[in-house]
Motif scaffolding. Structure first.
Motif, mmCIF file in Angstrom:
data_model
loop_
_atom_site.group_PDB
_atom_site.id
_atom_site.type_symbol
_atom_site.label_atom_id
_atom_site.label_comp_id
_atom_site.label_asym_id
_atom_site.label_seq_id
_atom_site.Cartn_x
_atom_site.Cartn_y
_atom_site.Cartn_z
ATOM 1 N N GLU A 375 0.808 -1.208 0.000
ATOM 2 C CA GLU A 375 0.000 0.000 0.000
ATOM 3 C C GLU A 375 0.845 1.265 0.000
ATOM 4 O O GLU A 375 0.320 2.362 -0.177
ATOM 5 N N SER A 376 2.141 1.162 0.259
ATOM 6 C CA SER A 376 3.025 2.323 0.224
ATOM 7 C C SER A 376 3.914 2.224 -1.009
ATOM 8 O O SER A 376 4.360 1.144 -1.401
ATOM 9 N N GLY A 377 4.133 3.388 -1.636
ATOM 10 C CA GLY A 377 4.905 3.387 -2.873
ATOM 11 C C GLY A 377 4.104 2.779 -4.011
ATOM 12 O O GLY A 377 2.938 2.401 -3.863
ATOM 13 N N TRP A 378 4.778 2.659 -5.153
ATOM 14 C CA TRP A 378 4.097 2.145 -6.340
ATOM 15 C C TRP A 378 4.909 0.984 -6.898
ATOM 16 O O TRP A 378 5.846 1.165 -7.671
ATOM 17 N N HIS A 379 4.526 -0.227 -6.432
ATOM 18 C CA HIS A 379 5.201 -1.456 -6.804
ATOM 19 C C HIS A 379 4.189 -2.381 -7.485
ATOM 20 O O HIS A 379 3.055 -2.524 -7.020
ATOM 21 N N ILE A 387 8.189 -4.560 -10.760
ATOM 22 C CA ILE A 387 8.412 -3.224 -11.318
ATOM 23 C C ILE A 387 8.124 -2.194 -10.227
ATOM 24 O O ILE A 387 7.082 -2.249 -9.569
ATOM 25 N N GLU A 388 9.046 -1.242 -10.079
ATOM 26 C CA GLU A 388 8.917 -0.200 -9.053
ATOM 27 C C GLU A 388 8.967 1.174 -9.722
ATOM 28 O O GLU A 388 9.860 1.444 -10.528
ATOM 29 N N GLY A 394 12.966 9.606 -10.018
ATOM 30 C CA GLY A 394 12.699 9.631 -11.455
ATOM 31 C C GLY A 394 13.223 8.418 -12.177
ATOM 32 O O GLY A 394 13.643 8.506 -13.342
ATOM 33 N N VAL A 395 13.217 7.248 -11.498
ATOM 34 C CA VAL A 395 13.696 6.024 -12.125
ATOM 35 C C VAL A 395 12.633 4.937 -11.987
ATOM 36 O O VAL A 395 11.744 5.014 -11.143
ATOM 37 N N VAL A 396 12.752 3.923 -12.842
ATOM 38 C CA VAL A 396 11.853 2.776 -12.796
ATOM 39 C C VAL A 396 12.700 1.534 -12.593
ATOM 40 O O VAL A 396 13.679 1.304 -13.330
ATOM 41 N N GLY A 397 12.343 0.740 -11.586
ATOM 42 C CA GLY A 397 13.071 -0.497 -11.350
ATOM 43 C C GLY A 397 12.404 -1.665 -12.036
ATOM 44 O O GLY A 397 11.185 -1.828 -11.964
ATOM 45 N N TYR A 398 13.204 -2.474 -12.720
ATOM 46 C CA TYR A 398 12.692 -3.661 -13.413
ATOM 47 C C TYR A 398 13.496 -4.860 -12.934
ATOM 48 O O TYR A 398 14.674 -4.992 -13.283
ATOM 49 N N ASP A 399 12.888 -5.691 -12.096
ATOM 50 C CA ASP A 399 13.573 -6.840 -11.512
ATOM 51 C C ASP A 399 14.897 -6.417 -10.859
ATOM 52 O O ASP A 399 15.927 -7.090 -10.992
ATOM 53 N N GLY A 400 14.867 -5.242 -10.192
ATOM 54 C CA GLY A 400 16.049 -4.764 -9.484
ATOM 55 C C GLY A 400 16.965 -3.885 -10.297
ATOM 56 O O GLY A 400 17.850 -3.225 -9.737
ATOM 57 N N ILE A 403 16.346 1.958 -13.968
ATOM 58 C CA ILE A 403 16.468 2.564 -15.299
ATOM 59 C C ILE A 403 16.039 4.027 -15.228
ATOM 60 O O ILE A 403 14.888 4.322 -14.896
ATOM 61 N N PRO A 404 16.944 4.989 -15.499
ATOM 62 C CA PRO A 404 16.563 6.412 -15.490
ATOM 63 C C PRO A 404 15.650 6.734 -16.667
ATOM 64 O O PRO A 404 15.809 6.197 -17.764
ATOM 65 N N MET A 405 14.693 7.621 -16.433
ATOM 66 C CA MET A 405 13.743 8.019 -17.454
ATOM 67 C C MET A 405 14.120 9.367 -18.059
ATOM 68 O O MET A 405 14.590 10.271 -17.348
ATOM 69 N N GLU A 406 13.907 9.510 -19.360
ATOM 70 C CA GLU A 406 14.154 10.796 -20.019
ATOM 71 C C GLU A 406 13.113 11.819 -19.605
ATOM 72 O O GLU A 406 13.423 12.981 -19.343
ATOM 73 N N GLN A 407 11.838 11.392 -19.553
ATOM 74 C CA GLN A 407 10.757 12.264 -19.113
ATOM 75 C C GLN A 407 10.562 12.105 -17.602
ATOM 76 O O GLN A 407 10.851 11.043 -17.042
ATOM 77 N N PRO A 408 10.064 13.150 -16.938
ATOM 78 C CA PRO A 408 9.865 13.054 -15.485
ATOM 79 C C PRO A 408 8.748 12.074 -15.135
ATOM 80 O O PRO A 408 7.866 11.783 -15.965
ATOM 81 N N LEU A 409 8.797 11.567 -13.917
ATOM 82 C CA LEU A 409 7.690 10.807 -13.348
ATOM 83 C C LEU A 409 6.929 11.777 -12.442
ATOM 84 O O LEU A 409 7.486 12.284 -11.469
#
Length: 449
Positions: A375-379, A387-388, A394-400, A403-409
């Motif tokens: 319920e906390s964070g977005w997993h 996936i986190e 401003g990054v997305v985790g994929y199986d640990g 990965i930095p994103m070009e566009q903001p989150l």
């Protein structure tokens, strides 16, 4: 190694992101699918009607409702025209077909459109029709273009049609139309051949005579007529992208324009008071204003192409190569969102930030098969992957793998809004259609490892 391969594939998908929206978009007009259209003052009341034929019937479109005019034509309707053929000072409705090239005209009798006489057969599909009184006898004559690229003039003699003039056999006619270039009260016939020839024919006693002819450089792609109260003009654009223009001055035809128009497409249409609508396979649909030595692009809708167009009620309509009609309208900030072919616009919040679209992930998660963890964070989990969404970093985790994103989150009132570059990690790609202002989510089946 497995995570590195995933990262490389993700970067490749990012590079394929489509362009942003244009100022104009195309809206489908389902009522005109597979139809032929003419815009004319059918009832002589000073009000133009949008008349269309499809199958064996002809209808008029009023407030997005099709009102039938004619049923049971002599073949599939392939061309329409409106004009006074029988000399009663009222318009008739001319219907051309693809079944033996049957040409019929219908008169309005007590509110019903009734066929007058028997069809006239040209024995080839009729592509377009126009009604003009070439010989000034009060009876509307008929200018025909066929699917074989031939132009014909049928004279109306007391309401019956008689063949009178044909273009040269074996030469493809790019365009044929009529315009009163010398202001004597009745029109001249102007036609252009693909091979690189254009001519003006004038009625002289009992026959057409060649008033003027020219051989522009290159094959002719388009013929455009520009009516004017004092100085009407006709143009051709050639395969060399040279634009030639002529008009009548002091009894002689003179050159009015000659310049390179490399911006112009393969099909051109003139809209009074608006300019020249251009269809190009390379650049899409553009509207140009016409100058003495150049054309100036006023707007463009990339990614669209058509072969017919008309201007009605202040709007541009065009027909694409799939026989579907579309209306060009001013774009807005509202995009329609689809999951494959299912529209999900109403269930999804979308933000437009400086032309970049951001999608509310919780709204989409159920559609994309994501399962939220905790319920906390977005997993999320999906098909065994974890996936986190880290809004702060401003990054997305994929199986640990982070990965930095070009566009903001974006964090909007505590909810994550993400751009199209994130969705390949979920096994989806986002396709934008700026010309229709559609967003389509498409499943990338099995791209991930």
């Amino acid at each position: 190694m497995r995570k590195y391969i995933i990262f490389l594939m993700f970067l490749m998908l990012l590079q394929a992101q489509p362009a942003r929206a244009s100022n104009y978009i195309a809206v489908d007009v389902p009522a005109l699918q597979d139809a032929v259209v003419v815009v004319s003052d059918l009832y002589g009341k000073g009000e133009e009607s949008l008349i269309f034929g499809r199958g064996l019937s002809v209808s008029v479109l009023a407030d997005d409702t099709a009102l039938p005019l004619i049923e049971g034509a002599s073949g599939r309707v392939s061309a329409l025209a409106v004009g006074d053929v029988n000399g009663d000072l009222r318009n008739e409705l001319l219907v051309g077909t693809d079944s033996g090239g049957a040409l019929s005209f219908y008169a309005n009798r007590n509110g019903q459109w009734e066929r007058q006489g028997q069809p006239y057969y040209l024995w080839e599909t009729i592509r377009s029709l126009e009604v003009h009184d070439f010989n000034n006898d009060g009876w509307g004559d008929v200018l025909v273009l066929t699917a074989k690229g031939e132009a014909k003039v049928l004279l109306s003699l007391e309401g019956s049609l008689s063949p009178f003039w044909n273009s040269k056999a074996g030469e493809a006619v790019v365009g044929a139309a009529a315009m009163d270039i010398d202001h004597d009260g009745y029109p001249e016939l102007i036609y252009a051949l693909r091979s690189g020839y254009i001519a003006v024919l004038k009625w002289d006693s009992e026959d057409f005579s060649v008033l003027w002819e020219n051989y522009p450089w290159g094959s002719v792609e388009s013929l455009v007529l520009i009516p004017h109260q004092t100085s009407p003009e006709w143009l051709v654009v050639t395969s060399q992208k040279m634009l030639y223009g002529w008009r009548l001055r002091d009894g002689e035809v003179v050159s009015s324009r000659l310049f390179e128009g490399s911006e112009l497409g393969e099909n051109l249409f003139y809209a009074s008071g608006e300019g020249i609508l251009s269809f190009s396979r390379k650049t899409g649909i553009s509207l140009f204003s016409l100058g003495t030595t150049s054309v100036t692009e006023k707007w463009r809708v990339p990614g669209l192409y058509g072969n017919q167009a008309f201007y009605h009620g202040g709007d541009f309509y065009f027909k694409d190569e799939n026989n579907a009609y579309h209306l060009l309208v001013q774009g807005s900030t509202q995009w329609r969102v689809f999951l494959h072919e299912q529209e999900i616009t109403a269930s999804l919040d979308v933000l437009n930030r400086d032309g970049e679209l951001f999608y509310c992930l919780p709204d989409l998660s159920g559609h994309l098969g994501l399962i939220r963890v905790g319920e906390s964070g977005w997993h999320y989990t999906q098909d065994g992957h974890y996936i986190e969404i880290d809004l702060e970093r401003g990054v997305v985790g994929y199986d640990g793998l982070m990965i930095p994103m070009e566009q903001p989150l974006l964090d909007v009132e505590g909810l994550p809004y993400i751009s199209a570059e994130v969705f390949p990690l979920f096994g989806w790609r986002v396709e934008l259609d700026p010309s229709r202002q559609h967003v389509v989510f498409v499943h990338n089946w099995g791209w991930w490892l």
